[in-house]
Scaffold this active site. Structure first.
Site, PDB file in Angstrom:
ATOM      1  N   HIS A 271       5.043   3.825   6.765  1.00 16.51           N
ATOM      2  CA  HIS A 271       4.362   4.189   7.896  1.00 16.51           C
ATOM      3  C   HIS A 271       5.189   4.880   9.266  1.00 16.51           C
ATOM      4  O   HIS A 271       6.502   4.496   9.290  1.00 16.51           O
ATOM      5  CB  HIS A 271       3.782   2.844   8.418  1.00 16.51           C
ATOM      6  CG  HIS A 271       2.350   3.046   9.278  1.00 16.51           C
ATOM      7  ND1 HIS A 271       2.734   3.333  10.712  1.00 16.51           N
ATOM      8  CD2 HIS A 271       1.286   3.157   9.081  1.00 16.51           C
ATOM      9  CE1 HIS A 271       1.578   3.505  11.229  1.00 16.51           C
ATOM     10  NE2 HIS A 271       0.632   3.301  10.184  1.00 16.51           N
ATOM     11  N   ASP A 328      -3.844   1.586   3.398  1.00 16.57           N
ATOM     12  CA  ASP A 328      -4.304   2.531   2.474  1.00 16.57           C
ATOM     13  C   ASP A 328      -4.021   1.928   1.187  1.00 16.57           C
ATOM     14  O   ASP A 328      -4.480   2.199   0.135  1.00 16.57           O
ATOM     15  CB  ASP A 328      -4.102   3.859   2.492  1.00 16.57           C
ATOM     16  CG  ASP A 328      -4.618   4.531   3.721  1.00 16.57           C
ATOM     17  OD1 ASP A 328      -3.705   5.093   4.443  1.00 16.57           O
ATOM     18  OD2 ASP A 328      -5.638   4.060   3.994  1.00 16.57           O
TER      19      ASP A 328
HETATM   20  C1  SDX Z   1      -2.166   6.234   7.887  1.00 15.31           C
HETATM   21  O1  SDX Z   1       0.081   6.636  12.048  1.00 15.31           O
HETATM   22  C2  SDX Z   1      -1.110   5.809  11.895  1.00 15.31           C
HETATM   23  O2  SDX Z   1      -1.227   4.854  12.290  1.00 15.31           O
HETATM   24  C3  SDX Z   1      -1.723   6.230  10.519  1.00 15.31           C
HETATM   25  C4  SDX Z   1      -2.455   5.045   9.989  1.00 15.31           C
HETATM   26  C5  SDX Z   1      -3.848   4.994  10.915  1.00 15.31           C
HETATM   27  O3  SDX Z   1      -4.336   3.623  10.897  1.00 15.31           O
HETATM   28  O4  SDX Z   1      -4.050   5.789  11.383  1.00 15.31           O
HETATM   29  O5  SDX Z   1      -1.887   3.934   9.844  1.00 15.31           O
HETATM   30  C6  SDX Z   1      -3.052   5.623   8.461  1.00 15.31           C
HETATM   31  O6  SDX Z   1      -2.153   7.169   7.535  1.00 15.31           O
HETATM   32  C7  SDX Z   1      -0.912   5.262   6.874  1.00 15.31           C
HETATM   33  C8  SDX Z   1      -0.197   6.076   6.103  1.00 15.31           C
HETATM   34  C9  SDX Z   1      -0.960   6.517   4.890  1.00 15.31           C
HETATM   35  N1  SDX Z   1      -0.039   7.571   4.259  1.00 15.31           N
HETATM   36  C10 SDX Z   1       0.597   7.145   2.881  1.00 15.31           C
HETATM   37  O7  SDX Z   1       0.530   6.127   2.410  1.00 15.31           O
HETATM   38  C11 SDX Z   1       1.344   8.512   2.319  1.00 15.31           C
HETATM   39  C12 SDX Z   1       2.765   7.894   1.646  1.00 15.31           C
HETATM   40  N2  SDX Z   1       3.635   7.774   2.933  1.00 15.31           N
HETATM   41  C13 SDX Z   1       4.598   8.551   3.152  1.00 15.31           C
HETATM   42  O8  SDX Z   1       4.194   9.984   3.040  1.00 15.31           O
HETATM   43  C14 SDX Z   1       5.211   8.234   4.517  1.00 15.31           C
HETATM   44  O9  SDX Z   1       5.483   6.985   4.502  1.00 15.31           O
HETATM   45  C15 SDX Z   1       4.454   8.452   5.876  1.00 15.31           C
HETATM   46  C16 SDX Z   1       3.980   9.789   6.008  1.00 15.31           C
HETATM   47  C17 SDX Z   1       3.287   7.604   6.130  1.00 15.31           C
HETATM   48  C18 SDX Z   1       5.323   8.017   6.888  1.00 15.31           C
HETATM   49  O10 SDX Z   1       6.564   8.940   6.988  1.00 15.31           O
HETATM   50  P1  SDX Z   1       7.666   8.793   8.022  1.00 15.31           P
HETATM   51  O11 SDX Z   1       7.813   7.354   8.622  1.00 15.31           O
HETATM   52  O12 SDX Z   1       8.048   9.929   8.647  1.00 15.31           O
HETATM   53  O13 SDX Z   1       8.873   8.556   6.847  1.00 15.31           O
HETATM   54  P2  SDX Z   1       9.798   9.742   6.218  1.00 15.31           P
HETATM   55  O14 SDX Z   1       9.015  10.772   5.786  1.00 15.31           O
HETATM   56  O15 SDX Z   1      11.020   9.942   7.367  1.00 15.31           O
HETATM   57  O16 SDX Z   1      10.728   8.918   5.347  1.00 15.31           O
HETATM   58  C19 SDX Z   1      11.750   8.324   5.486  1.00 15.31           C
HETATM   59  C20 SDX Z   1      12.354   8.031   4.080  1.00 15.31           C
HETATM   60  C21 SDX Z   1      12.634   9.133   3.371  1.00 15.31           C
HETATM   61  O17 SDX Z   1      13.476   9.033   2.563  1.00 15.31           O
HETATM   62  P3  SDX Z   1      14.979   9.822   2.709  1.00 15.31           P
HETATM   63  O18 SDX Z   1      14.784  11.135   3.162  1.00 15.31           O
HETATM   64  O19 SDX Z   1      15.577   8.689   3.866  1.00 15.31           O
HETATM   65  O20 SDX Z   1      15.546   9.703   1.363  1.00 15.31           O
HETATM   66  O21 SDX Z   1      11.497   7.259   3.532  1.00 15.31           O
HETATM   67  C22 SDX Z   1      11.053   7.884   2.194  1.00 15.31           C
HETATM   68  C23 SDX Z   1      11.228   9.320   2.545  1.00 15.31           C
HETATM   69  O22 SDX Z   1      11.202  10.074   1.288  1.00 15.31           O
HETATM   70  N3  SDX Z   1       9.481   7.487   1.912  1.00 15.31           N
HETATM   71  C24 SDX Z   1       8.938   7.481   0.729  1.00 15.31           C
HETATM   72  C25 SDX Z   1       7.748   6.889   1.316  1.00 15.31           C
HETATM   73  N4  SDX Z   1       7.449   7.005   2.749  1.00 15.31           N
HETATM   74  C26 SDX Z   1       8.523   7.395   3.117  1.00 15.31           C
HETATM   75  N5  SDX Z   1       9.558   7.299  -0.239  1.00 15.31           N
HETATM   76  C27 SDX Z   1       8.423   7.142  -1.273  1.00 15.31           C
HETATM   77  N6  SDX Z   1       7.206   6.827  -1.008  1.00 15.31           N
HETATM   78  C28 SDX Z   1       6.889   6.891   0.286  1.00 15.31           C
HETATM   79  N7  SDX Z   1       5.506   6.504   0.427  1.00 15.31           N
END
Ligand code: SDX
Length: 391
Positions: A271, A328
């Site tokens: 998140h 989710d």
């Molecule tokens: C919602 O903003 C809100 O409030 C949204 C929401 C709402 O009510 O409106 O809460 C609803 O959208 C919830 C989120 C739903 N999305 C998902 O579940 C999709 C999977 N999650 C990721 O895509 C990710 O966690 C995000 C997009 C939700 C958040 O991304 P961030 O905080 O920008 O994290 P990041 O991309 O900077 O990742 C940091 C690290 C990275 O690894 P490194 O580059 O450091 O090696 O964490 C890893 C990412 O690769 N990572 C994940 C991951 N999420 C982050 N690795 C594997 N699986 C994941 N889900």
């Protein structure tokens, strides 16, 4: 120079949006709507009571809520021409595309009644959207399964009317399952607002140009559709089904995620704000077992989700990155047990989020300090140069 981000230059956009609607503490996992903890609202309130709270800042009196509920019930009918809009779309159309297109189309029936600067228009169109979005979503569902549309039944509650429009048919009288009704009410409350998430920020940005509520909400629906945002609830079920169908072990899947093989992610985890357990995910998880048991459904995908969560939470990769289940991760298993197809999960999120979108649109609209949105940019491209032969 490509691939540079503004953060590479130590540039942080400090122009935060000011809002009085929702408070989140991402480290503590706290979520409050107008000061009320989400745990108390989910347990004790209703979707429309919480919608009123988000829109007007205080809980309604019983009379206020009763009158408002009644007004909303009497705006559920769609114009007959709009019902024909659905027949122009393929039955394979994703319900989120249908929802955003039909919502934009809705404004064509109210031209001359959609002036953002006219408080009566704003109130009326808030009612119209709250009343009609669930009907449009249900029609998108019926369209996708080739069944006839039903007319709304104004004698039913908001949630029960929605359930009947989705699962009722012309051949028999639909009996609402009270377990499904209460569970859906609670899930909708959990989705009603979440401060400046991508889709709400989209609604505020589009509204800041002077666009009306219909156009702004339609834009928000499109932003929510993405798999990194609201579309994640559908993507979680697809992920669980793929793991189950492939016979791949949870441990092997988690290894692939950690190795970022083919860009695979653990959908429903992580998140932008919560670096702790999403309080909504905790509430959904707590009720998932109970709801499925009461519905008499045993879904091995729930067991798989719980195993996946346990393996991930014990793994340093997720711990170091503070990745926890978000709202989710478990919702889809419950929606599936209720009988919704996977592609209806994100429309359910949209119906839940609609009151928050409308509350933020109004907060933006009624704030005299509001300027047209224009996010800052840090230019990192080429310096000045001349076209060959021009000098
Ligand atoms: C919602 O903003 C809100 O409030 C949204 C929401 C709402 O009510 O409106 O809460 C609803 O959208 C919830 C989120 C739903 N999305 C998902 O579940 C999709 C999977 N999650 C990721 O895509 C990710 O966690 C995000 C997009 C939700 C958040 O991304 P961030 O905080 O920008 O994290 P990041 O991309 O900077 O990742 C940091 C690290 C990275 O690894 P490194 O580059 O450091 O090696 O964490 C890893 C990412 O690769 N990572 C994940 C991951 N999420 C982050 N690795 C594997 N699986 C994941 N889900």
């Amino acid at each position: 120079q490509t691939g540079y981000t503004s953060l590479d230059y130590g540039f942080v956009n400090t122009a935060a949006t000011k809002s009085a609607i929702t408070f989140i503490d991402g480290d503590q996992g706290i979520l409050r709507y107008r000061g009320y903890p989400i745990e108390q609202l989910a347990k004790n309130s209703t979707y429309l009571e919480v919608a009123w709270l988000l829109l007007y800042g205080e809980l309604p009196t019983a009379d206020e809520l009763g009158e408002w509920d009644d007004r909303i019930r009497h705006h559920t009918l769609l114009h007959e021409d709009l019902k024909r809009f659905f027949s122009s779309l393929p039955h394979t159309a994703h319900p989120m595309s249908v929802l955003s297109a039909a919502t934009a189309a809705l404004s064509t029936y109210y031209e001359g009644q959609s002036d953002p600067n006219n408080p009566e228009h704003v109130e009326l169109n808030t009612i119209r959207l709250l009343a009609k979005l669930p009907v449009i979503a249900a029609y998108a569902h019926k369209k996708s399964i080739g069944q006839a549309f039903l007319y709304p039944d104004n004698s039913l509650s908001f949630v029960d009317n929605f359930l009947r429009l989705n699962f009722g048919n012309l051949a028999e009288t639909y009996q609402v399952n009270p377990v499904t009704s209460r569970a859906l009410e609670r899930l909708l409350i959990l989705h009603e607002d979440h401060e400046q998430n991508a889709s709400t920020s989209t609604v505020r940005l589009v509204g800041s140009t002077g666009a009306n509520q219909f156009s702004s909400i339609s834009a928000g629906i499109n932003a929510l559709y993405g798999p990194l945002h609201g579309g994640a609830n559908e993507a979680v079920l697809d992920m669980l089904a793929r793991i189950q169908d492939s016979g791949e072990s949870v441990q092997r899947f988690v290894e692939r995620v950690k190795n970022k093989e083919d860009g695979v992610k653990l959908m429903g985890f992580g998140h932008r704000v919560y670096k702790n357990y999403d309080p909504r995910a905790k509430l959904v998880k707590e009720s998932a077992d109970e709801i499925l048991a009461e519905l008499g459904v045993h879904d091995p995908l729930l067991d798989l989700a719980q195993e996946l969560e346990q393996v991930a939470l014990e793994d340093d990769y997720f711990k170091e990155r503070r990745l926890y289940p978000n709202v989710d991760f478990y919702t889809g298993v419950i929606y599936k047990a209720m009988g919704f197809p996977t592609r209806m999960f994100t429309p359910l999120f949209a119906i839940g989020r609609l009151p928050g979108w409308l509350a933020h649109w109004r907060e933006m609209q009624y704030d005299p300090q509001t300027k047209i949105g224009r996010p800052q940019q840090l230019y990192v491209g080429a310096g000045e140069r001349n076209y060959p032969g021009s000098v």
